[in-house]
Structures are given as structure tokens and as C-alpha cells.
Design an enzyme around this catalytic site. Structure first.
Site, short mmCIF file in Angstrom:
data_model
loop_
_atom_site.label_atom_id
_atom_site.label_comp_id
_atom_site.label_asym_id
_atom_site.label_seq_id
_atom_site.Cartn_x
_atom_site.Cartn_y
_atom_site.Cartn_z
N ARG A 137 -52.16 24.68 48.23
CA ARG A 137 -50.89 23.99 48.03
C ARG A 137 -49.85 24.99 47.53
NH1 ARG A 137 -51.37 18.56 44.57
NH2 ARG A 137 -51.71 20.07 42.89
N HIS A 167 -55.75 24.94 40.23
CA HIS A 167 -56.05 23.51 40.36
C HIS A 167 -57.23 23.34 41.31
CE1 HIS A 167 -55.10 19.31 39.79
NE2 HIS A 167 -55.13 19.09 41.09
N TYR A 266 -44.34 -15.32 56.96
CA TYR A 266 -43.89 -14.68 58.20
C TYR A 266 -45.03 -14.55 59.20
CZ TYR A 266 -39.55 -13.30 55.84
OH TYR A 266 -38.34 -13.30 55.19
N CYS A 312 -44.37 -11.09 51.24
CA CYS A 312 -42.95 -10.89 51.52
C CYS A 312 -42.38 -9.79 50.61
CB CYS A 312 -42.19 -12.19 51.31
SG CYS A 312 -42.89 -13.60 52.20
N ASP A 314 -40.30 -10.06 48.16
CA ASP A 314 -40.14 -10.45 46.77
C ASP A 314 -41.12 -11.53 46.33
OD1 ASP A 314 -37.57 -8.95 46.87
OD2 ASP A 314 -36.97 -10.66 48.10
#
Length: 389
Positions: A137, A167, A266, A312, A314
Site C-alpha cells: 500500500r 503494517h 419499492y 428505502c 429513510d
């Protein structure tokens, strides 16, 4: 609490769990080994400043973030502890790091040359040299570029090499072959340095918990600070039981009876086969509860209730085991009675890792912070603004 947000969806952050996880690691490590608490990405979705303060109180002495903006946000919130930026920064922003006493990661000789040419200040700039031992990386890979970076830092009157690190890519896997390869490689690369800087660190959460004898004098404590195992595979081998800090809740805002053949949401992908009760919950994919969680479950009155129909933006709908009043608490992550939904459970259903789940819960969801089992703070970015999200 209700004066702090006006929507029946919220996350609870147990800072006592954060404190416990850090303090237990402190006991596990040698006395000379420091803890760097990783609070990038708004502390993995938990709340950057709140987690940082708790981790420091529990025994951490250093903080880590992903980029300079995150470090500056902590400084604006009154955090004075040392901070390391783990990702790349611009050479032109070295003056900001110096002004706010933020350490930067370096891994390119050209970058250090540019920074040295641009920096006209007299405050010290501290760097940690990143070595790429196999993560692929960021990091130096060759002896010549390593020595050149150190030479450039040492040659500047206000630059200093504070640390060196790498790392591990597979520290959270049962097979340790590649981990051992990277560890040996790091030892070899350290020999390239003309001297050892004050801080040497290679240990993430998995390394710190599994191999505390291989972390040098600092560990970067990230995912497990939040009570989550670095991977399901090593969870049985952890030296102490972690305490999960994140839970997610909402309330029923509407309850209705469906007749056989009636549909939900939906695409009309769900059809009631029998007479059943459906509850609407005000949380959706804009809050981080992704559409892929359709057919997963939540907890209501201590019982599992499946998510029916498409989620959905919300809102979502659940099939209730029985009629329940509007306002009934719904738990998406956390405990109700004898039932528990963990972050790992959600991650497994999504086919992802536990890191992603709290990070995905968006700024729209207020965070309630608990300390000593009492509400310490409520943060609502939507209403209050001027907060790191």
C-alpha cells in the site's frame, strides 16, 4: 435527549467499553510499550473526540488518524495528545502539521525534499517512516530510498524522525506464514536505518492481542478498541473478551395490518402470505442501513422481526410477531432481553467485515455517548452542524 434530536433513530456509544478494552490491553503489554489509539474515520463511526479522550484516560498515549483533516478536527475539539497521520499528506501542508504538533507519515524521498524546500517555519516537524514489508500500500521498499529519506530529515534543522513502522496484511488470519515473513522483513529493513528512532511500531489490534512480544514499543489499537475482533477466525484465541461499544436503535412510527396478497415497498418484492402486522421504522440506506439487509432481522420487544420489502432511503418495514404500539423500541445492533444482534452478525449477513458496519452508519444518525452508565453527551450533526462527520 429529545431536545438534542427529533427523529426516533440513534446510535449508543458505550465509552465504558472503550475504556475497558484499552485498559485490558495496557495490562497485557509490557510496561515500556505504548498504545496508539486509532480514531480515524470518526473513530470507526463511534465519535472521534469522545473515543480519543476515553482511550487516553484508559492508558493510551498517542492517537492515529487517516489524514490531516482528521487530526486538525481533533485539535479543534481540544485534543492535545500526540497525533500521527497514517496516510499521505501534501508537502505544502507541513507548516500545518508543525503548527498543530501533528506527526506525519513519510515514504518518498521526493516528498521530503519538497517539504524541506517549502517549509519556512521554526517549529519542529516530526515524521514516522512507513516501510512496506508486504502490504503493498504505502511505504519504502528499497534500502537506498530509506537512507535518503533519513538523510533529508536529519539534514533539516526542524525535521526529526520520531518513528518507523509497518503494517501487517494477515495478522488476523490463523495461518501466520505471511505474517512471519513480514515481521522478518521488517527486522531486516530496520537494519537499513543509521539509528533507531524513539518509536518503532508494527502491531495492529490482531498483532497486539496475539503476539504482544512482537510489537516493539508501540501498538496501534484500532478495531478491537471498539470491542470487535479483527476477524471471526481469531476471536476464540483473543486473550480477553472484548466489549462491543456500538449499538443502533430506532422506534416504530407506524403499524398496520396487511391482508394476504398485499405488498410492501419499492418493486413490490414482498407479498404477505397471511394476515400479518407490519411496522415502519425510520432508518434507511442513507443512514447506512443498506438495501442488502432486506430479509435480515431486528429486535423488537426482545423478539426477532424480519425486514420485509426493500429498504428505502429513510425507512424500512419489519414483520411484527404481534401488534405493537407506535413508539416501541427497535434494536438493529445490540441487545434486547435474551436476544442480541452483534456488529459481526450484520457484517456476516452483508458478506463484509465488521470494520465496515459502524463506519457505514452515517452522520444523519445522532450518537448518544454513555460513560459510567450515564449519558455524557449527545451529538447530532444534522441539527448542530460544525462537527466532524
Amino acid at each position: 435527549m429529545m431536545n438534542s434530536f427529533y427523529r426516533d433513530t440513534w446510535a449508543e456509544i458505550d465509552l465504558d467499553a472503550i475504556y475497558y478494552n484499552v485498559s485490558q490491553l495496557k495490562k497485557l503489554l509490557p510496561d515500556e510499550t505504548c498504545i496508539m489509539a486509532v480514531v480515524k474515520a470518526n473513530a470507526y463511526g463511534h465519535g472521534d473526540a469522545q473515543v480519543a479522550k476515553t482511550a487516553l484516560e484508559a492508558g493510551a498515549s498517542y492517537l492515529a488518524v487517516a489524514f490531516l483533516d482528521e487530526a486538525l478536527a481533533l485539535r479543534e475539539k481540544g485534543i492535545t495528545a500526540p497525533i500521527l497521520v497514517l496516510g499521505a499528506s501534501r508537502p505544502s501542508d507541513v507548516h500545518l502539521a508543525a503548527k498543530h504538533k501533528i506527526s506525519l507519515t513519510v515514504f518518498q524521498p521526493d516528498w521530503v525534499e519538497q517539504a524541506a524546500d517549502l517549509y519556512k517555519g521554526t517549529e519542529r516537524v516530526r515524521f514516522h517512516l512507513k516501510m512496506d514489508t508486504g502490504m503493498g500500500r504505502l511505504g519504502v521498499r528499497e534500502e537506498a530510498e530509506t537512507k535518503r529519506i533519513v538523510e533529508l530529515i536529519d539534514g533539516h534543522p526542524y525535521f526529526s524522525l520520531e518513528g518507523v513502522y509497518t503494517h501487517f496484511a494477515t495478522a488476523d488470519e490463523i495461518n501466520t506464514d505471511y505474517f512471519s515473513f513480514q515481521y522478518r522483513r521488517f527486522l531486516q529493513m530496520l537494519e537499513w536505518l543509521p539509528y533507531k528512532p524513539p518509536m518503532i511500531h508494527c502491531g495492529n489490534s490482531a498483532t497486539a492481542l496475539r503476539f504482544p512480544d512482537k510489537v516493539f514499543n508501540m501498538v496501534r489499537f484500532g478495531i478491537s478498541m471498539y470491542g470487535l475482533s479483527p476477524s471471526p477466525a481469531i476471536k476464540p484465541y483473543l486473550p480477553y473478551e472484548l466489549k462491543e461499544a456500538f449499538s443502533l436503535h430506532s422506534r416504530l412510527v407506524h403499524v398496520k395490518k396487511l391482508q394476504p396478497g398485499e405488498k410492501v415497498s419499492y418493486g413490490a418484492t414482498y407479498t404477505a402470505e397471511t394476515e400479518q402486522w407490519i411496522g415502519t421504522v425510520p432508518i434507511g440506506y442513507a443512514d447506512g442501513w443498506l438495501r442488502k439487509l432486506q430479509n435480515f432481522h431486528v429486535l423488537v420487544n426482545g423478539k426477532k422481526a424480519p425486514i420485509v420489502g426493500r429498504i428505502c432511503m429513510d425507512q424500512l418495514m419489519i414483520r411484527l410477531p404481534e401488534p405493537m404500539p407506535v413508539g416501541t423500541k427497535v434494536t438493529l445492533i445490540g441487545r434486547q432481553g435474551d436476544e442480541y444482534i452483534s456488529v459481526d452478525d450484520v457484517a456476516q449477513y452483508l458478506g463484509t467485515i465488521n470494520y465496515e458496519v459502524p463506519c457505514t452508519v452515517s452522520y444523519r444518525v445522532p450518537r448518544i455517548f454513555f460513560r459510567n452508565k450515564s449519558i455524557m453527551e449527545v451529538r447530532n450533526v444534522v441539527l448542530n452542524g460544525n462537527d466532524y462527520v
